[in-house]
Design a protein around this motif. Structure first.
Motif, PDB file in Angstrom:
ATOM      1  N   SER A 194     -67.332  58.951 -58.247  1.00 30.74           N
ATOM      2  CA  SER A 194     -68.406  58.698 -59.206  1.00 30.74           C
ATOM      3  C   SER A 194     -67.841  58.919 -60.604  1.00 30.74           C
ATOM      4  CB  SER A 194     -69.576  59.651 -58.958  1.00 30.74           C
ATOM      5  OG  SER A 194     -69.183  60.990 -59.251  1.00 30.74           O
ATOM      6  N   ILE A 195     -68.537  58.404 -61.609  1.00 24.96           N
ATOM      7  CA  ILE A 195     -68.070  58.566 -62.979  1.00 24.96           C
ATOM      8  C   ILE A 195     -68.015  60.042 -63.353  1.00 24.96           C
ATOM      9  CG2 ILE A 195     -70.390  58.291 -63.944  1.00 24.96           C
ATOM     10  CD1 ILE A 195     -67.124  57.072 -65.562  1.00 24.96           C
ATOM     11  N   GLU A 196     -68.961  60.837 -62.817  1.00 31.68           N
ATOM     12  CA  GLU A 196     -68.984  62.275 -63.113  1.00 31.68           C
ATOM     13  C   GLU A 196     -67.760  62.977 -62.534  1.00 31.68           C
ATOM     14  OE1 GLU A 196     -72.885  60.514 -63.434  1.00 31.68           O
ATOM     15  OE2 GLU A 196     -71.536  60.637 -61.716  1.00 31.68           O
ATOM     16  N   ARG A 209     -64.548  62.090 -64.427  1.00 26.90           N
ATOM     17  CA  ARG A 209     -64.380  62.833 -65.683  1.00 26.90           C
ATOM     18  C   ARG A 209     -63.901  64.264 -65.418  1.00 26.90           C
ATOM     19  NH1 ARG A 209     -69.973  60.374 -68.148  1.00 26.90           N
ATOM     20  NH2 ARG A 209     -69.080  58.470 -69.018  1.00 26.90           N
ATOM     21  N   LYS A 210     -64.267  64.809 -64.276  1.00 24.34           N
ATOM     22  CA  LYS A 210     -63.824  66.165 -63.944  1.00 24.34           C
ATOM     23  C   LYS A 210     -62.313  66.241 -63.774  1.00 24.34           C
ATOM     24  CE  LYS A 210     -68.159  67.599 -61.711  1.00 24.34           C
ATOM     25  NZ  LYS A 210     -68.806  67.934 -60.426  1.00 24.34           N
ATOM     26  N   LEU A 211     -61.681  65.107 -63.462  1.00 20.70           N
ATOM     27  CA  LEU A 211     -60.221  65.092 -63.333  1.00 20.70           C
ATOM     28  C   LEU A 211     -59.560  65.533 -64.644  1.00 20.70           C
ATOM     29  CD1 LEU A 211     -59.734  61.670 -61.508  1.00 20.70           C
ATOM     30  CD2 LEU A 211     -59.573  63.939 -60.475  1.00 20.70           C
ATOM     31  N   SER A 214     -66.861  54.186 -58.899  1.00 23.06           N
ATOM     32  CA  SER A 214     -67.950  53.433 -58.272  1.00 23.06           C
ATOM     33  C   SER A 214     -69.002  53.078 -59.318  1.00 23.06           C
ATOM     34  CB  SER A 214     -68.578  54.238 -57.133  1.00 23.06           C
ATOM     35  OG  SER A 214     -68.991  55.508 -57.587  1.00 23.06           O
ATOM     36  N   VAL A 215     -69.471  51.837 -59.268  1.00 21.30           N
ATOM     37  CA  VAL A 215     -70.487  51.357 -60.206  1.00 21.30           C
ATOM     38  C   VAL A 215     -71.844  51.437 -59.531  1.00 21.30           C
ATOM     39  CG1 VAL A 215     -71.255  49.427 -61.640  1.00 21.30           C
ATOM     40  CG2 VAL A 215     -68.813  49.815 -61.282  1.00 21.30           C
ATOM     41  N   THR A 216     -72.738  52.270 -60.049  1.00 25.41           N
ATOM     42  CA  THR A 216     -74.052  52.491 -59.442  1.00 25.41           C
ATOM     43  C   THR A 216     -75.104  51.586 -60.072  1.00 25.41           C
ATOM     44  OG1 THR A 216     -74.655  54.209 -61.040  1.00 25.41           O
ATOM     45  CG2 THR A 216     -73.437  54.911 -59.074  1.00 25.41           C
ATOM     46  N   ASP A 217     -76.262  51.499 -59.389  1.00 23.83           N
ATOM     47  CA  ASP A 217     -77.382  50.714 -59.927  1.00 23.83           C
ATOM     48  C   ASP A 217     -77.851  51.291 -61.264  1.00 23.83           C
ATOM     49  OD1 ASP A 217     -77.264  49.063 -57.736  1.00 23.83           O
ATOM     50  OD2 ASP A 217     -78.894  50.064 -56.651  1.00 23.83           O
ATOM     51  N   ASP A 218     -77.796  52.635 -61.387  1.00 24.91           N
ATOM     52  CA  ASP A 218     -78.218  53.259 -62.647  1.00 24.91           C
ATOM     53  C   ASP A 218     -77.304  52.833 -63.796  1.00 24.91           C
ATOM     54  OD1 ASP A 218     -80.342  54.567 -61.555  1.00 24.91           O
ATOM     55  OD2 ASP A 218     -79.311  56.501 -61.319  1.00 24.91           O
ATOM     56  N   MET A 219     -75.999  52.761 -63.518  1.00 21.99           N
ATOM     57  CA  MET A 219     -75.065  52.338 -64.552  1.00 21.99           C
ATOM     58  C   MET A 219     -75.347  50.900 -64.979  1.00 21.99           C
ATOM     59  SD  MET A 219     -71.626  54.073 -62.926  1.00 21.99           S
ATOM     60  CE  MET A 219     -70.456  53.422 -64.104  1.00 21.99           C
ATOM     61  N   VAL A 220     -75.652  50.054 -63.991  1.00 25.92           N
ATOM     62  CA  VAL A 220     -75.972  48.658 -64.298  1.00 25.92           C
ATOM     63  C   VAL A 220     -77.251  48.584 -65.125  1.00 25.92           C
ATOM     64  CG1 VAL A 220     -76.632  46.426 -63.315  1.00 25.92           C
ATOM     65  CG2 VAL A 220     -74.788  47.751 -62.266  1.00 25.92           C
ATOM     66  N   GLY A 221     -78.254  49.355 -64.714  1.00 24.37           N
ATOM     67  CA  GLY A 221     -79.524  49.354 -65.442  1.00 24.37           C
ATOM     68  C   GLY A 221     -79.373  49.835 -66.873  1.00 24.37           C
ATOM     69  N   GLN A 222     -78.589  50.906 -67.055  1.00 22.81           N
ATOM     70  CA  GLN A 222     -78.371  51.430 -68.402  1.00 22.81           C
ATOM     71  C   GLN A 222     -77.631  50.426 -69.281  1.00 22.81           C
ATOM     72  OE1 GLN A 222     -76.336  55.187 -67.937  1.00 22.81           O
ATOM     73  NE2 GLN A 222     -77.995  56.066 -66.717  1.00 22.81           N
ATOM     74  N   GLU A 223     -76.681  49.711 -68.674  1.00 23.00           N
ATOM     75  CA  GLU A 223     -75.937  48.714 -69.442  1.00 23.00           C
ATOM     76  C   GLU A 223     -76.842  47.547 -69.834  1.00 23.00           C
ATOM     77  OE1 GLU A 223     -72.691  46.972 -71.411  1.00 23.00           O
ATOM     78  OE2 GLU A 223     -73.080  49.008 -70.701  1.00 23.00           O
ATOM     79  N   ILE A 224     -77.715  47.122 -68.927  1.00 27.78           N
ATOM     80  CA  ILE A 224     -78.642  46.032 -69.249  1.00 27.78           C
ATOM     81  C   ILE A 224     -79.599  46.456 -70.355  1.00 27.78           C
ATOM     82  CG2 ILE A 224     -80.578  44.667 -68.355  1.00 27.78           C
ATOM     83  CD1 ILE A 224     -79.093  44.512 -65.691  1.00 27.78           C
ATOM     84  N   ASP A 225     -80.096  47.708 -70.286  1.00 25.15           N
ATOM     85  CA  ASP A 225     -80.968  48.215 -71.354  1.00 25.15           C
ATOM     86  C   ASP A 225     -80.244  48.205 -72.689  1.00 25.15           C
ATOM     87  OD1 ASP A 225     -83.023  48.612 -69.581  1.00 25.15           O
ATOM     88  OD2 ASP A 225     -82.660  50.765 -69.326  1.00 25.15           O
ATOM     89  N   ALA A 226     -78.976  48.631 -72.680  1.00 28.59           N
ATOM     90  CA  ALA A 226     -78.194  48.648 -73.913  1.00 28.59           C
ATOM     91  C   ALA A 226     -77.992  47.229 -74.450  1.00 28.59           C
ATOM     92  CB  ALA A 226     -76.843  49.319 -73.670  1.00 28.59           C
ATOM     93  N   LEU A 227     -77.738  46.280 -73.543  1.00 26.06           N
ATOM     94  CA  LEU A 227     -77.548  44.888 -73.960  1.00 26.06           C
ATOM     95  C   LEU A 227     -78.841  44.294 -74.504  1.00 26.06           C
ATOM     96  CD1 LEU A 227     -75.314  43.664 -71.003  1.00 26.06           C
ATOM     97  CD2 LEU A 227     -74.629  43.771 -73.406  1.00 26.06           C
TER      98      LEU A 227
END
Length: 449
Positions: free
Chosen positions: A439-441, A444-446, A133-146
């Motif tokens: 979730s991404i977290e 990763r636990k998988l 699932s792609v969250t708003d936080d992930m989108v925000g972090q990617e925009i900050d990185a860009l």
């Protein structure tokens, strides 16, 4: 020549090759004649050496070479002509011997055969497929990185974690005074973010132009000779003499200013005219992240699919003796002492390779030139993406893809990748997917499990 084939069990067979003198005599004479043509002997010119002398001097070695070659050809010709699916290489029997005085020879070889793999894939087979699932936080972090990626460097009033600091570096005495005749670097440049010492990094936090910071170059880089030589503008041989404290008088602070949220940034970040405002930018970035994460989902599916299929396949018999012998011959890290342990680790991959080949045959999976070109496009896209979406035109990608696919090494790699993808796409189409969103977290636990 006589070749006898005997099946020992489901995955092992024995080849027995019998050679009579008539099978090799003419070839021995021919090779001796060739030697006589090219090698002069005392008292004889090349091409005029008596056959008796050649036989006496070279006969045993030539006979051995010819018989060895004849035996090898017979083994591999039989395997090819009878379409045997072999694993590893035939292993010569310990009792095989070449005795110079004999005229008839018998050699035995153990041959490893590929086991029968069913690869029963159908809708009754259920395999998990995880979507992240792609969250708003992930989108925000990617925009900050860009924004940082497409930002510009400029003067700053205060140091930031990733700031570049310019100033004068001056060597100090143990009492903290400036050392007379010591090192002075008028155009010193520091990037504290790359310091190996957190303590030294903190010395530069919240500083302004005009401030003087006392720091230790040696401590900042764990006494790395190359780093200190570059920082202090001295020879590497002289580094050991300058491990004390230094002043850094800050003259200029260069900080990265994130790109403005304007049309130029939108075009650079997600492609021309794909976003015209912040909401469209968020939607476009969300799609980009989904595309990137699909590869993660597919990779995880490949692991789960392989595990489910191998579990259903059960305990597959392998020609272990032959395979171990082959693996030792191919890898200097493997020995008779550790091969049993290492083979147990390699076994699942060996069984999967056979299973994948069976799936490829059963579903008639083939890799064509367009598949190779697509893999080349992916490789080129990844290489060019560091310059931003604006550089990723289809024409440019195709141009470079057609070039890199010409390299045989690249083609082999692209072919393996394309085949693996097609195999797992085929599996995905022919089984029942247990779709789950994580979730991404949790995803990763998988891998921790």
């Amino acid at each position: 020549m006589n070749v006898d084939y005997k099946q020992l069990d489901n995955v092992n067979a024995e080849l027995t090759i019998t050679l009579e003198e008539k099978d090799y005599a003419d070839k021995v004479k021919k090779q001796l004649k060739e030697i006589g043509k090219n090698r002069p002997e005392p008292g004889f010119r090349a091409g005029h050496v008596p056959m008796a002398m050649l036989e006496k001097k070279y006969g045993a070695a030539v006979k051995y070479d010819v018989i060895n070659r004849e035996i090898g050809d017979a083994v591999y010709d039989y395997i090819r002509d009878n379409k045997l699916r072999v694993l590893g290489q035939p292993v010569a029997d310990n009792e095989n011997q070449f005795k110079e005085g004999e005229t008839e020879f018998t050699f035995k070889f153990k041959v490893g055969l590929a086991p029968q793999i069913d690869a029963k894939i159908g809708k009754d087979m259920k395999i998990p497929y995880y979507t992240i699932s792609v969250t708003d936080d992930m989108v925000g972090q990617e925009i900050d990185a860009l924004r940082k990626r497409f930002g510009v460097q400029g003067p700053g009033e205060e140091t930031e974690p990733d700031a570049v600091i310019k100033g004068v570096i001056s060597e100090l005495n143990p009492d903290g005074s400036v050392k007379e005749g010591g090192i002075v670097v008028d155009n010193g440049i520091l990037a504290p973010i790359h310091f190996t010492s957190d303590e030294q990094k903190k010395l530069f936090e919240g500083k302004h132009p005009g401030d003087v910071v006392v720091f230790n170059p040696a401590a900042s880089c764990n006494s790395n000779v190359t780093e200190m030589s570059s920082m202090l503008n001295i020879d590497k041989e002289d580094v050991e003499n300058h491990k004390g404290d230094f002043n850094f008088e800050i003259k200029e602070i260069i900080v990265l200013k994130p790109a403005e949220l304007d049309q130029e940034f939108f075009d650079n970040a997600v492609g021309k005219d794909k976003a015209h405002n912040e909401e469209e930018l968020k939607a476009a970035v969300k799609d980009l992240i989904k595309d990137q994460l699909k590869g993660e989902s597919d990779f995880r599916f490949s692991i789960d699919a392989r595990n489910v299929i191998l579990q259903k396949e059960g305990n597959v018999q392998l020609p272990e003796e032959v395979l171990k012998h082959f693996l030792i011959s191919q890898n200097e890290q493997l020995t008779k002492e550790n091969i049993d342990e290492e083979f147990d680790k390699l076994r699942p991959q060996l069984v999967w390779d056979l299973t994948r080949d069976e799936i490829t045959t059963k579903f008639d999976i083939k890799v064509n030139d367009e598949d190779l070109l697509n893999e080349a496009r992916i490789a080129v896209y990844r290489q060019l993406s560091q310059y931003g979406p604006a550089s990723l035109t289809e024409g440019l990608i195709d141009h470079y893809a057609k070039e890199v696919v010409k390299d045989p090494k690249n083609r082999d790699s692209f072919e393996r990748n394309a085949l693996n993808k097609k195999v797992f796409e085929t599996i995905k189409e022919n089984v029942t997917l247990d779709n789950k969103e994580l979730s991404i977290e949790d995803f990763r636990k998988l891998y921790q499990a």
